[in-house]
Design an enzyme around this catalytic site. Sequence first.
Site, mmCIF file in Angstrom:
data_model
loop_
_atom_site.group_PDB
_atom_site.id
_atom_site.type_symbol
_atom_site.label_atom_id
_atom_site.label_comp_id
_atom_site.label_asym_id
_atom_site.label_seq_id
_atom_site.Cartn_x
_atom_site.Cartn_y
_atom_site.Cartn_z
ATOM 1 N N GLU A 178 -19.196 134.111 -85.816
ATOM 2 C CA GLU A 178 -18.611 134.643 -84.585
ATOM 3 C C GLU A 178 -19.072 136.067 -84.308
ATOM 4 O OE1 GLU A 178 -17.216 133.007 -82.366
ATOM 5 O OE2 GLU A 178 -16.776 131.156 -83.423
ATOM 6 N N CYS A 186 -20.412 122.879 -68.338
ATOM 7 C CA CYS A 186 -19.913 123.830 -67.335
ATOM 8 C C CYS A 186 -20.767 125.091 -67.386
ATOM 9 C CB CYS A 186 -18.444 124.144 -67.599
ATOM 10 S SG CYS A 186 -17.675 125.006 -66.231
ATOM 11 N N CYS A 217 -20.728 118.641 -63.219
ATOM 12 C CA CYS A 217 -19.352 118.155 -63.029
ATOM 13 C C CYS A 217 -19.263 116.629 -63.121
ATOM 14 C CB CYS A 217 -18.800 118.636 -61.701
ATOM 15 S SG CYS A 217 -18.808 120.431 -61.557
ATOM 16 N N CYS A 221 -18.491 115.769 -66.575
ATOM 17 C CA CYS A 221 -17.472 116.593 -67.234
ATOM 18 C C CYS A 221 -16.184 115.798 -67.469
ATOM 19 C CB CYS A 221 -17.175 117.813 -66.370
ATOM 20 S SG CYS A 221 -15.896 118.863 -67.088
ATOM 21 N N CYS A 279 -10.015 119.678 -62.602
ATOM 22 C CA CYS A 279 -10.615 121.000 -62.397
ATOM 23 C C CYS A 279 -10.442 121.459 -60.943
ATOM 24 C CB CYS A 279 -12.094 120.952 -62.770
ATOM 25 S SG CYS A 279 -12.947 122.494 -62.404
#
Length: 353
Positions: free
Chosen positions: A55, A210, A217, A220, A226
């Site tokens: 991270e 995305c 989309c 998705c 959404c």
Amino acid sequence: MGRQVPAQKRRRRDRAAASVAPPAIARPLLKWYARAKRDLPWRGSADPYRVWVSEIMLQQTQVERVREYFVRFVERFPTVHELAAAREHDVLRRWEGLGYYRRARQLHAAARRLVADHDGEFPRTVAGLMALPGIGRYTAGAIASIAFDVSAPIVEANSRRVFARLVGHDRPLGGTAGDEPIWEVAERLVPRRGAGRFNQAVMDLGAMICTPDRPLCSRCPLADVCVAHRTGRTAAIPAAAPRRTATIVRETAVVMWRGGRVLIERRGAGEWWEGLWDFPREPHAARSRGSRLGMVSYTVTHHKVTCTVVARAAAAGAGSAAQRWVTPRQLAALPLSSPGRRIAKLVVSSGSP
Ligand code: SF4
């Protein structure tokens, strides 16, 4: 400044945002994640050390670039104890090329703190993790959720965009104030159990589906719920942040020679590439003394720098406490700034004058 939206329209949008219910997100998202997740070297392990290193590396750095660095780094420092015992010089050398070296120094400092104060064990809470150097809200949430299954949200570049589109948040993002509404969305949606998988799924969705431009989309798993997709605003969300113009800088790097050695100096606190070695600089002049070795261009924190590299023999008495005389061969083992490494290549290819 964000675009002004009439109050009535805003209320309608806010109602639409609130209608995005946590189960309607988590279920299809996790199903999609189970079959489509990215194969990354730090995945498949709940070791907080590996989660943490990955991270920190991923902050401001592309995943593809982090892959190779992560593998090399954890090979060299496989545990927090080994990282804590390492010399800063070695840590920076492993980090060289990844940029934002403050991250490496803080990683090292935090490893030492973990060993000194916690017997090498990671705190299991977001607050406990945030007390360590270099661990902010995002990294603490990632470690707590992925390694310890704490129901902690995370907001980073990919998830920020996904959450903004999901709820139709059309104000500019970024900075504490800009991101706070997105943290609230993330907090509301993160499940009580399996938060680590959920957080990674949101990040993967942002990276693979995305995407910033032309999100996919039709593929998705969250298209039905959404708000941006349903209201035809995927291109407008997230709202573009104002661009910062780059400052143009010209400088001269000097390769000073003395008895087959070159002079290098360590970048001090607050300087670019703090703690790394580089060649001395002087203000750019149309005609610098010495022979021209070449040119190095680089970009660093909104500065576009063009650096002319010249070589010259050292004047008597040159060198200070923060400087060292090294042979061109020794440069290979030292942690150098990224322009410093490129100048070192010019030095090696041109040979001593
Ligand atoms: S439907 Fe489109 S805009 Fe909405 S989350 Fe999915 S990919 Fe992003």
